[in-house]
Design a protein around this motif. Sequence first.
Motif, mmCIF file in Angstrom:
data_model
loop_
_atom_site.group_PDB
_atom_site.id
_atom_site.type_symbol
_atom_site.label_atom_id
_atom_site.label_comp_id
_atom_site.label_asym_id
_atom_site.label_seq_id
_atom_site.Cartn_x
_atom_site.Cartn_y
_atom_site.Cartn_z
ATOM 1 N N ALA A 459 -36.088 43.975 15.754
ATOM 2 C CA ALA A 459 -34.999 44.113 14.789
ATOM 3 C C ALA A 459 -35.378 45.155 13.741
ATOM 4 C CB ALA A 459 -34.712 42.768 14.130
ATOM 5 N N GLY A 460 -34.410 46.019 13.384
ATOM 6 C CA GLY A 460 -34.651 47.025 12.358
ATOM 7 C C GLY A 460 -35.439 48.227 12.827
ATOM 8 N N ARG A 462 -34.505 51.022 14.097
ATOM 9 C CA ARG A 462 -33.911 52.287 13.661
ATOM 10 C C ARG A 462 -34.212 52.539 12.185
ATOM 11 N NH1 ARG A 462 -29.088 53.674 11.244
ATOM 12 N NH2 ARG A 462 -28.574 51.456 11.115
ATOM 13 N N ALA A 463 -34.079 51.486 11.363
ATOM 14 C CA ALA A 463 -34.383 51.632 9.933
ATOM 15 C C ALA A 463 -35.854 51.987 9.722
ATOM 16 C CB ALA A 463 -34.040 50.332 9.205
ATOM 17 N N LEU A 464 -36.739 51.388 10.524
ATOM 18 C CA LEU A 464 -38.161 51.694 10.403
ATOM 19 C C LEU A 464 -38.419 53.155 10.721
ATOM 20 C CD1 LEU A 464 -41.096 50.788 10.010
ATOM 21 C CD2 LEU A 464 -41.130 50.123 12.426
ATOM 22 N N ALA A 465 -37.797 53.662 11.785
ATOM 23 C CA ALA A 465 -37.987 55.068 12.142
ATOM 24 C C ALA A 465 -37.488 55.985 11.037
ATOM 25 C CB ALA A 465 -37.269 55.365 13.456
ATOM 26 N N LEU A 466 -36.336 55.666 10.465
ATOM 27 C CA LEU A 466 -35.799 56.508 9.387
ATOM 28 C C LEU A 466 -36.703 56.483 8.164
ATOM 29 C CD1 LEU A 466 -32.016 55.624 9.767
ATOM 30 C CD2 LEU A 466 -33.027 57.916 9.974
ATOM 31 N N SER A 467 -37.232 55.315 7.820
ATOM 32 C CA SER A 467 -38.141 55.241 6.665
ATOM 33 C C SER A 467 -39.430 56.005 6.932
ATOM 34 C CB SER A 467 -38.443 53.778 6.339
ATOM 35 O OG SER A 467 -37.308 53.130 5.808
ATOM 36 N N ARG A 468 -39.938 55.921 8.142
ATOM 37 C CA ARG A 468 -41.166 56.642 8.463
ATOM 38 C C ARG A 468 -40.962 58.153 8.389
ATOM 39 N NH1 ARG A 468 -43.139 52.963 13.671
ATOM 40 N NH2 ARG A 468 -44.618 51.642 12.492
ATOM 41 N N ILE A 469 -39.793 58.611 8.780
ATOM 42 C CA ILE A 469 -39.531 60.053 8.788
ATOM 43 C C ILE A 469 -39.243 60.563 7.385
ATOM 44 C CG2 ILE A 469 -37.926 61.829 9.595
ATOM 45 C CD1 ILE A 469 -37.592 60.143 12.177
ATOM 46 N N THR A 470 -38.425 59.816 6.647
ATOM 47 C CA THR A 470 -37.993 60.295 5.328
ATOM 48 C C THR A 470 -38.885 59.811 4.184
ATOM 49 O OG1 THR A 470 -36.541 58.376 4.973
ATOM 50 C CG2 THR A 470 -35.616 60.277 6.157
ATOM 51 N N GLY A 471 -39.652 58.735 4.419
ATOM 52 C CA GLY A 471 -40.456 58.158 3.351
ATOM 53 C C GLY A 471 -39.655 57.331 2.372
ATOM 54 N N GLU A 472 -38.414 57.021 2.685
ATOM 55 C CA GLU A 472 -37.544 56.287 1.767
ATOM 56 C C GLU A 472 -37.445 54.819 2.181
ATOM 57 O OE1 GLU A 472 -33.784 58.220 1.469
ATOM 58 O OE2 GLU A 472 -34.657 60.210 1.097
ATOM 59 N N HIS A 474 -35.081 52.568 1.275
ATOM 60 C CA HIS A 474 -33.773 51.911 1.278
ATOM 61 C C HIS A 474 -33.293 51.582 2.686
ATOM 62 C CE1 HIS A 474 -31.220 55.327 2.597
ATOM 63 N NE2 HIS A 474 -32.110 56.077 1.972
ATOM 64 N N PHE A 475 -33.765 52.300 3.690
ATOM 65 C CA PHE A 475 -33.353 51.982 5.059
ATOM 66 C C PHE A 475 -33.850 50.588 5.454
ATOM 67 C CE2 PHE A 475 -33.603 56.687 5.123
ATOM 68 C CZ PHE A 475 -32.300 56.963 5.505
ATOM 69 N N ILE A 476 -35.115 50.319 5.194
ATOM 70 C CA ILE A 476 -35.686 49.007 5.546
ATOM 71 C C ILE A 476 -35.153 47.923 4.610
ATOM 72 C CG2 ILE A 476 -37.826 47.669 5.648
ATOM 73 C CD1 ILE A 476 -39.246 50.121 6.677
ATOM 74 N N ASP A 477 -35.032 48.238 3.319
ATOM 75 C CA ASP A 477 -34.483 47.250 2.382
ATOM 76 C C ASP A 477 -33.118 46.772 2.864
ATOM 77 O OD1 ASP A 477 -36.679 47.354 0.714
ATOM 78 O OD2 ASP A 477 -35.821 48.938 -0.555
ATOM 79 N N SER A 478 -32.300 47.705 3.317
ATOM 80 C CA SER A 478 -30.961 47.354 3.793
ATOM 81 C C SER A 478 -31.023 46.520 5.053
ATOM 82 C CB SER A 478 -30.145 48.630 4.028
ATOM 83 O OG SER A 478 -28.883 48.322 4.574
ATOM 84 N N ALA A 479 -31.936 46.891 5.996
ATOM 85 C CA ALA A 479 -32.045 46.153 7.253
ATOM 86 C C ALA A 479 -32.481 44.716 7.022
ATOM 87 C CB ALA A 479 -33.036 46.860 8.181
ATOM 88 N N LEU A 480 -33.345 44.481 6.032
ATOM 89 C CA LEU A 480 -33.844 43.130 5.789
ATOM 90 C C LEU A 480 -32.825 42.250 5.059
ATOM 91 C CD1 LEU A 480 -37.557 43.839 4.783
ATOM 92 C CD2 LEU A 480 -36.714 42.824 6.908
#
Length: 620
Positions: A459-460, A462-472, A474-480
């Motif tokens: 689960a999450g 896609r959000a993990l990949a986006l956070s790893r790439i951008t360093g942000e 909010h992607f993971i915060d939103s997924a959780l």
Amino acid sequence: MTARTPGQDPVSAPSAADVDHSAAVTAAVVDGSVLTPGAPLRTAVFDAVRADRDGPVTHELIGLTGHHRPAVRRTALTLLTDLAFNGPPSWQGPIEAAAARLHDPDPDARRAAVRLLMRAGGTDRARTALDTHPDPATRIALADALLFHLPQTPCPPGPLRTDPLPDIRLAACIAELRAAPEEEWAALDAQAVAELAALSDRDAERARTLGGRWGDALSRQDRERHCYATATRLLTGVAGAHGRRVGVHLARRALQIWRAAPAALAPHLAALVRTAPPALRDLAVETLCASRTATRLAADDLAALLPTTHHPRSDTAWTITYALATVDDPRAAPSVHARLASGAPPAGAVAAVRGLLRSGTADAEQLAPFIRQLLRSGDSLSVLTATAMSDDLGPAAAACVPELIEALRTECALRDAQGTEWATRRELRLVTALGRIGAPAGAAVPLLERLTRESRQRAGYRALALSRITGERHFIDSALRFPSRVRRYVPDRSALFEWLLDHGGLTPEQSRQLRDLVFTRPGGMQVFGARAVWRNEGPAAAGELLAVLPQYLGDDLFGPVVMATLAAMGEHARPALPQLRALIDRRTRLPHHAGSDDADMNADEQLLEAARRTVAAVTA
């Protein structure tokens, strides 16, 4: 006609009238589909034979036992054997068909005929055939079936120890060793070695079978040291060249059963690597390389053999290369790179590359072009291999980003057209690989932001990949903030929490969520999330973690992960030391049911290595 499976609704199947047509039966036997469990035609055949055991379907199958193609004969004989289960004690038509094929020129067909004869005619009929049949190969197959394939009512082996054929006498000795009293062991051991020395059989498959059965017989009596001694005698040539081959297989069975076997037998197997003829040498190489411990003990001899295997694509060369690479031996690196550059990835290529990464000998400049080539191939297995390697390389695989994006775009278009609800394994792997690359994969962000499918397992992701790439964050915060739609089990979200811990820590709500996911129910999230709990809470959580983690120590998949968490806990994990030491002190392999005896051995060795590292870390 209707086929009924216990616990299920009736399903449609061809009628008995359809099956009665010889063309339908013949076609299914010729292509082998009639042996597929659950196939409608197979079900209809069973229904037709139950309705009339000596009807047209049975006659058609009996006729096919004389087909000109060996594979068709084997299929017909096997199907008749299956049909004979739970049937009458004497089924005359199949009995006669089996008796007629006992002289079949194909060895596998002869063995299938023996099984049918025993199933349809019983032990007495098979014993009569053993006493009267003139062909030695058939008599050997009959003896094997009588001695080893009737676990409930096996044939008494004693009388067969005086049979005219040494093959049968040897098989009888091995069978008797399984339950013989201790005072008879010496005589049986001596006769077994003597009979093996008298064999003229050079069949490689039979040597494998004899070695495996011999090891099993000694294991049933817990004769570990006797097994090592017997294997050593055979490997040194006391029973001739064929005896050495059997000795290698006996040694392999010992490696699969006992943890001390590599230390006892690897030196003798390594001697064969140095001095034996090519066929026997390759067999010894295969046996050594099946065990991680034995590979390490014989690493110098195996590495010295690599240059003499001539072609990098030879089976022996890759067997050695893979074994050395997976135990982190840097000498495997040139051969791994050469093999990958020479064509399609061999089995185990991903594990070999991971070994190079652990040993610090992986060359990303050589691996990246190979990964890109696999991604462009479009082949499903090749793409999965490439994404796994890219995932392991991380930022060093930055050159592969264009191919990864294109492969992901192609996969998403295909699944969108199919209306797929959940992310496929390939989509999950491609997204994860892009995330592992990090900032150099920035071109993938627009595509990743458009993805909507979630994963049942991760689960999450896609959000993990986006956070790893951008360093942000909010992607993971939103997924959780949004619960998973999967209710059957808790998907693994541990990587999301681990990333947050590395980038500012968890909020109070996320800490509560992590605890709920880890401690509410057992499973993958409990195992993989435990380390995040320890990192977040420290010693305050030690008691709760030690209450749930030790139950996984013997698991080949979860055990090493749990041990890594215990190692990170250091002295706070001391209450788990008794369980860890009990695992280490076992004499025999843990039964993992990993798919094969070699896979079980490999899993046990990795678990043992992890346990020793963990004890060292906890007691340091």
